[in-house]
Design a protein around this motif. Structure first.
Motif, PDB file in Angstrom:
ATOM      1  N   ARG A 119     -19.664  -2.430 -13.495  1.00  0.00           N
ATOM      2  CA  ARG A 119     -21.123  -2.386 -13.527  1.00  0.00           C
ATOM      3  C   ARG A 119     -21.734  -3.157 -12.368  1.00  0.00           C
ATOM      4  O   ARG A 119     -22.789  -2.803 -11.843  1.00  0.00           O
ATOM      5  N   GLN A 120     -21.100  -4.257 -11.979  1.00  0.00           N
ATOM      6  CA  GLN A 120     -21.646  -5.099 -10.926  1.00  0.00           C
ATOM      7  C   GLN A 120     -21.010  -4.821  -9.555  1.00  0.00           C
ATOM      8  O   GLN A 120     -21.321  -5.478  -8.572  1.00  0.00           O
ATOM      9  N   SER A 121     -20.123  -3.847  -9.491  1.00  0.00           N
ATOM     10  CA  SER A 121     -19.396  -3.599  -8.250  1.00  0.00           C
ATOM     11  C   SER A 121     -20.013  -2.450  -7.472  1.00  0.00           C
ATOM     12  O   SER A 121     -20.996  -1.850  -7.889  1.00  0.00           O
ATOM     13  N   SER A 122     -19.391  -2.143  -6.335  1.00  0.00           N
ATOM     14  CA  SER A 122     -19.810  -0.996  -5.540  1.00  0.00           C
ATOM     15  C   SER A 122     -19.066   0.265  -5.935  1.00  0.00           C
ATOM     16  O   SER A 122     -19.111   1.267  -5.224  1.00  0.00           O
ATOM     17  N   GLY A 123     -18.346   0.225  -7.067  1.00  0.00           N
ATOM     18  CA  GLY A 123     -17.652   1.398  -7.543  1.00  0.00           C
ATOM     19  C   GLY A 123     -16.155   1.193  -7.668  1.00  0.00           C
ATOM     20  O   GLY A 123     -15.600   0.192  -7.204  1.00  0.00           O
ATOM     21  N   PRO A 124     -15.467   2.138  -8.290  1.00  0.00           N
ATOM     22  CA  PRO A 124     -14.025   1.997  -8.536  1.00  0.00           C
ATOM     23  C   PRO A 124     -13.194   1.843  -7.261  1.00  0.00           C
ATOM     24  O   PRO A 124     -12.220   1.082  -7.245  1.00  0.00           O
ATOM     25  N   ALA A 125     -13.548   2.555  -6.196  1.00  0.00           N
ATOM     26  CA  ALA A 125     -12.754   2.447  -4.967  1.00  0.00           C
ATOM     27  C   ALA A 125     -12.834   1.032  -4.395  1.00  0.00           C
ATOM     28  O   ALA A 125     -11.834   0.493  -3.897  1.00  0.00           O
ATOM     29  N   HIS A 126     -13.995   0.436  -4.458  1.00  0.00           N
ATOM     30  CA  HIS A 126     -14.145  -0.942  -3.983  1.00  0.00           C
ATOM     31  C   HIS A 126     -13.289  -1.893  -4.822  1.00  0.00           C
ATOM     32  O   HIS A 126     -12.635  -2.807  -4.274  1.00  0.00           O
ATOM     33  N   LEU A 127     -13.270  -1.692  -6.138  1.00  0.00           N
ATOM     34  CA  LEU A 127     -12.454  -2.550  -6.999  1.00  0.00           C
ATOM     35  C   LEU A 127     -10.967  -2.367  -6.709  1.00  0.00           C
ATOM     36  O   LEU A 127     -10.195  -3.327  -6.753  1.00  0.00           O
ATOM     37  N   LEU A 128     -10.552  -1.125  -6.410  1.00  0.00           N
ATOM     38  CA  LEU A 128      -9.139  -0.902  -6.093  1.00  0.00           C
ATOM     39  C   LEU A 128      -8.774  -1.591  -4.788  1.00  0.00           C
ATOM     40  O   LEU A 128      -7.695  -2.199  -4.681  1.00  0.00           O
ATOM     41  N   ALA A 129      -9.641  -1.511  -3.785  1.00  0.00           N
ATOM     42  CA  ALA A 129      -9.372  -2.204  -2.516  1.00  0.00           C
ATOM     43  C   ALA A 129      -9.245  -3.702  -2.750  1.00  0.00           C
ATOM     44  O   ALA A 129      -8.361  -4.361  -2.183  1.00  0.00           O
ATOM     45  N   THR A 130     -10.100  -4.249  -3.600  1.00  0.00           N
ATOM     46  CA  THR A 130     -10.018  -5.683  -3.914  1.00  0.00           C
ATOM     47  C   THR A 130      -8.714  -6.009  -4.624  1.00  0.00           C
ATOM     48  O   THR A 130      -8.049  -7.002  -4.306  1.00  0.00           O
ATOM     49  N   ALA A 131      -8.319  -5.177  -5.580  1.00  0.00           N
ATOM     50  CA  ALA A 131      -7.090  -5.429  -6.329  1.00  0.00           C
ATOM     51  C   ALA A 131      -5.861  -5.368  -5.427  1.00  0.00           C
ATOM     52  O   ALA A 131      -4.901  -6.143  -5.615  1.00  0.00           O
ATOM     53  N   LEU A 132      -5.880  -4.475  -4.448  1.00  0.00           N
ATOM     54  CA  LEU A 132      -4.735  -4.340  -3.532  1.00  0.00           C
ATOM     55  C   LEU A 132      -4.840  -5.267  -2.326  1.00  0.00           C
ATOM     56  O   LEU A 132      -3.948  -5.266  -1.471  1.00  0.00           O
ATOM     57  N   ARG A 133      -5.944  -6.004  -2.251  1.00  0.00           N
ATOM     58  CA  ARG A 133      -6.223  -6.885  -1.112  1.00  0.00           C
ATOM     59  C   ARG A 133      -6.178  -6.099   0.198  1.00  0.00           C
ATOM     60  O   ARG A 133      -5.620  -6.530   1.205  1.00  0.00           O
ATOM     61  N   TRP A 134      -6.800  -4.935   0.129  1.00  0.00           N
ATOM     62  CA  TRP A 134      -6.823  -4.053   1.294  1.00  0.00           C
ATOM     63  C   TRP A 134      -8.191  -4.106   1.952  1.00  0.00           C
ATOM     64  O   TRP A 134      -9.224  -4.019   1.280  1.00  0.00           O
ATOM     65  N   ARG A 135      -8.201  -4.232   3.273  1.00  0.00           N
ATOM     66  CA  ARG A 135      -9.442  -4.228   4.038  1.00  0.00           C
ATOM     67  C   ARG A 135      -9.291  -3.262   5.197  1.00  0.00           C
ATOM     68  O   ARG A 135      -8.212  -3.184   5.813  1.00  0.00           O
ATOM     69  N   PRO A 136     -10.328  -2.506   5.527  1.00  0.00           N
ATOM     70  CA  PRO A 136     -10.213  -1.549   6.633  1.00  0.00           C
ATOM     71  C   PRO A 136     -10.039  -2.261   7.966  1.00  0.00           C
ATOM     72  O   PRO A 136     -10.648  -3.320   8.191  1.00  0.00           O
ATOM     73  N   PRO A 137      -9.217  -1.729   8.845  1.00  0.00           N
ATOM     74  CA  PRO A 137      -9.057  -2.331  10.172  1.00  0.00           C
ATOM     75  C   PRO A 137     -10.273  -2.056  11.047  1.00  0.00           C
ATOM     76  O   PRO A 137     -11.222  -1.378  10.626  1.00  0.00           O
ATOM     77  N   SER A 138     -10.246  -2.534  12.254  1.00  0.00           N
ATOM     78  CA  SER A 138     -11.340  -2.281  13.195  1.00  0.00           C
ATOM     79  C   SER A 138     -11.465  -0.772  13.437  1.00  0.00           C
ATOM     80  O   SER A 138     -10.504  -0.024  13.238  1.00  0.00           O
ATOM     81  N   PRO A 139     -12.634  -0.290  13.866  1.00  0.00           N
ATOM     82  CA  PRO A 139     -12.832   1.157  14.037  1.00  0.00           C
ATOM     83  C   PRO A 139     -11.777   1.823  14.909  1.00  0.00           C
ATOM     84  O   PRO A 139     -11.309   2.921  14.585  1.00  0.00           O
ATOM     85  N   THR A 140     -11.392   1.201  16.009  1.00  0.00           N
ATOM     86  CA  THR A 140     -10.393   1.816  16.888  1.00  0.00           C
ATOM     87  C   THR A 140      -9.043   1.920  16.198  1.00  0.00           C
ATOM     88  O   THR A 140      -8.381   2.962  16.223  1.00  0.00           O
ATOM     89  N   VAL A 141      -8.648   0.851  15.565  1.00  0.00           N
ATOM     90  CA  VAL A 141      -7.365   0.846  14.850  1.00  0.00           C
ATOM     91  C   VAL A 141      -7.422   1.793  13.651  1.00  0.00           C
ATOM     92  O   VAL A 141      -6.446   2.495  13.351  1.00  0.00           O
ATOM     93  N   LEU A 142      -8.567   1.836  12.983  1.00  0.00           N
ATOM     94  CA  LEU A 142      -8.727   2.710  11.816  1.00  0.00           C
ATOM     95  C   LEU A 142      -8.456   4.162  12.185  1.00  0.00           C
ATOM     96  O   LEU A 142      -7.706   4.863  11.497  1.00  0.00           O
ATOM     97  N   ALA A 143      -9.070   4.647  13.250  1.00  0.00           N
ATOM     98  CA  ALA A 143      -8.893   6.045  13.656  1.00  0.00           C
ATOM     99  C   ALA A 143      -7.435   6.332  13.985  1.00  0.00           C
ATOM    100  O   ALA A 143      -6.879   7.352  13.561  1.00  0.00           O
ATOM    101  N   ARG A 144      -6.808   5.449  14.745  1.00  0.00           N
ATOM    102  CA  ARG A 144      -5.423   5.673  15.159  1.00  0.00           C
ATOM    103  C   ARG A 144      -4.461   5.604  13.976  1.00  0.00           C
ATOM    104  O   ARG A 144      -3.577   6.452  13.815  1.00  0.00           O
ATOM    105  N   LEU A 145      -4.648   4.609  13.123  1.00  0.00           N
ATOM    106  CA  LEU A 145      -3.757   4.432  11.980  1.00  0.00           C
ATOM    107  C   LEU A 145      -3.913   5.567  10.974  1.00  0.00           C
ATOM    108  O   LEU A 145      -2.920   6.058  10.412  1.00  0.00           O
ATOM    109  N   ALA A 146      -5.157   6.013  10.765  1.00  0.00           N
ATOM    110  CA  ALA A 146      -5.380   7.114   9.819  1.00  0.00           C
ATOM    111  C   ALA A 146      -4.696   8.390  10.298  1.00  0.00           C
ATOM    112  O   ALA A 146      -4.084   9.110   9.498  1.00  0.00           O
ATOM    113  N   GLU A 147      -4.775   8.679  11.581  1.00  0.00           N
ATOM    114  CA  GLU A 147      -4.104   9.869  12.104  1.00  0.00           C
ATOM    115  C   GLU A 147      -2.592   9.762  11.925  1.00  0.00           C
ATOM    116  O   GLU A 147      -1.923  10.755  11.592  1.00  0.00           O
ATOM    117  N   ARG A 148      -2.053   8.571  12.163  1.00  0.00           N
ATOM    118  CA  ARG A 148      -0.605   8.395  12.026  1.00  0.00           C
ATOM    119  C   ARG A 148      -0.159   8.566  10.578  1.00  0.00           C
ATOM    120  O   ARG A 148       0.822   9.265  10.299  1.00  0.00           O
TER     121      ARG A 148
END
Length: 462
Positions: A287-316
């Motif tokens: 109820r107080q979060s930004s949604g289930p995906a945000h809670l999953l990222a928090t639970a996995l301690r996952w944070r998106p990389p910088s934009p340049t790294v994000l694009a390259r890593l996602a393609e890989r």
């Protein structure tokens, strides 16, 4: 508590007689019209399974029981097989259920609705033949009945980015990663974490391409995704099926024609089941979060990389999920979609049309077929709409094309293609793929600045 009234036919409309034989409910109209059959055995079994599923849950999922009144409705006759009686309405007791009819002014849809002062869940007949699917459906709509009380009412925005080629591409890759994570849950927590992180990576890449998409998607994942998660969670408990059942559905969802207003039916259950494993208390925090995906990222301690790294890593990482195949398929679809949009623009925006405006609009529609037109409007290829001006039923056009309604995303207006010669004073007007029934006091008025275009106005001109 059940409310009882005399067992007599409804006072309005044609009288109906109900006969039960060999597990089939025969609905015979008194006028002598052809009888229609409802599979009463399957319908009663579905009510039994629903009651068993929500009773077994005992309110543990959301801290509130999901047991409550359910109306299973035959669309053609408006006959209802209900889990309870309705105050002041005639009914026939039948094998632990109640048979009655739904008033003509209640819109037919899988939804929650108010009936004689009580909140009900409504589900259209026939039900799915699969026990898991029909239990999930009844629980889903029952969640909506309780959603306001739970404080979990998200917005209802379309998601135009999920009709774009790149938006769909990264969404499909997210679905594949979510399905792989669910398949890994029973045997490899490490594998499930890895795949779930990939799903978050693909989502982050999509959101980087379409700013604001995170808020749009989160709103629907709260509004509808949580309902679908709840339905499938309780169906799993009832049937004994595991996460692989949900994983199959998530993969199969890629074949749906549109994700604009239906993506959350796939992501909601997947995210919820992953959160059940990695953050068991998440439902008290959503109820107080930004949604289930945000809670999953928090639970996995996952944070998106910088934009340049994000694009390259996602393609890989996309290569592990058939990224090249997905890209080819979406490029092909996009060429077809552009031609489709040109047709809608010519018929519903640039050409002669009928414009309807309203402050309130009720809809019954197929969420898996909507077409994003632009940032402000969406095409509904089919649907039923009601407002103070009356009702509009939109069907697919015949062999000559046509059909569809262009609806503003704030629901303040909608447009349909005008017929060649609209009747001046008719109460029922038909056009290419639609039928408009005007309420008393409403009529068509020509728009002088646009030849062939009309607007629907009330007695006071609005």
């Amino acid at each position: 508590m059940a409310f009882h009234s005399p067992v007599t036919p409804p006072r309005r409309g044609r009288a109906l007689a109900w006969h039960a034989a060999a597990g089939t409910l025969l609905l015979a109209c008194a006028s002598g019209a052809a009888a229609q059959r409802i599979d009463s055995a399957a319908t009663l079994a579905a009510l039994h399974d629903y009651r068993a599923a929500c009773a077994a849950d005992g309110g543990r999922t959301w801290g509130r029981s999901l047991c409550g009144p359910v109306a299973l409705v035959d669309r053609a006759t408006r006959v209802v097989i209900a889990s309870d009686s309705v105050a002041g309405r005639a009914f026939l007791p039948y094998a632990g259920a109640f048979i009655t009819t739904l008033p003509a002014d209640i819109l037919l849809a899988n939804t929650s609705f108010t009936w004689e002062g009580r909140q009900w869940a409504m589900v259209m007949l026939p039900l799915p033949g699969d026990r898991f699917a029909r239990t999930a459906l009844l629980v889903h709509e029952s969640f909506h009945r309780e959603q306001d009380s739970l404080g979990l009412v998200g917005g209802d925005p379309p998601n135009p980015q999920l009709d774009e080629m790149e938006g769909r591409r990264w969404f499909r890759l997210e679905l594949r990663a979510l399905a792989a994570a669910l398949d890994s849950l029973p045997t490899s927590e490490r594998g499930a974490r890895r795949c779930a992180a990939d799903a978050l990576l693909f989502r982050a890449r999509r959101h980087a391409l379409y700013p604001g998409a995170d808020s749009l998607e989160s709103a629907l994942e709260i509004r509808e995704g949580l309902a679908e998660y709840t339905g499938e969670r309780l169906a799993m408990a009832l049937t004994g099926e595991g996460p692989s059942r949900v994983a199959r559905a998530v993969r199969a969802y890629q074949a749906y024609p549109s994700y604009v207003r239906s993506f959350e039916y796939a992501t909601g259950p997947a995210l919820g089941l992953l959160l059940d494993r990695f953050a068991p208390d998440w439902r008290s925090e959503v109820r107080q979060s930004s949604g289930p995906a945000h809670l999953l990222a928090t639970a996995l301690r996952w944070r998106p990389p910088s934009p340049t790294v994000l694009a390259r890593l996602a393609e890989r990482r996309a290569a592990f999920y058939g990224g090249a195949e997905v890209a080819r398929e979406e490029a092909t679809r996009d060429s077809v979609r552009r031609a489709q949009l040109a047709d809608y623009r010519a018929r519903l925006l640039d050409g002669p049309s009928i414009v309807l405006r309203q402050s309130t609009l009720s809809r019954s529609f197929n969420p898996s077929e909507l077409v994003s037109f632009d940032s402000a409007s969406t095409v509904y290829p089919t649907g039923t709409f009601t407002a103070p001006w009356g009702s509009l039923v939109v069907t697919r056009g015949g062999g000559g094309g046509g059909g569809g309604a262009l609806v503003s995303n704030d629901f303040s207006w909608l447009r349909v293609q005008a017929p060649a010669t609209p009747p001046a004073d008719a109460r029922t007007i038909e056009g290419p793929g639609w039928t408009l029934t005007l309420a008393p006091g409403w009529s068509l008025r020509a728009v002088p600045s646009r030849p062939g275009t009309f607007e629907v106005v009330g007695e006071r001109g609005s």
